[in-house]
Motif scaffolding. Sequence first.
Motif: not given
Length: 124
Positions: A10-16
Amino acid sequence: QVQLVESGGGLVQAGTSLRLSCAASGRTSSGYTMAWFRQAPGKEREFVGGISRSGGRVYYADSVKGRFTIARDNAKNTVALQMSSMKPEDTAVYYCAATLSAYSSTWSGQYEYWGQGTQVTVSS
């Protein structure tokens, strides 16, 4: 023969964090050394990490060491890739692979069986 199916991309944000799973069917997965590879657009497929048949030995690429964890559950015929502190450069299609060899090679050519891949995108 074993069939592999990845899930969890999926699509995640950096750091997660994100967790991928690979489900094996057919011959029991405990007979195979398992690995995760990834391929970014325009780049060659690269080794992410591998795990021995028993799960007692795990190997990681330097680029993910300390951030990614591989584990397997032979009773459930699954292999997981737990990714944390994710970076945009982790963006790729991630593949689960299996080999009858007892050795977890970084060379993709060793692996006889592959899943279809799951897309992971990390936004900055």
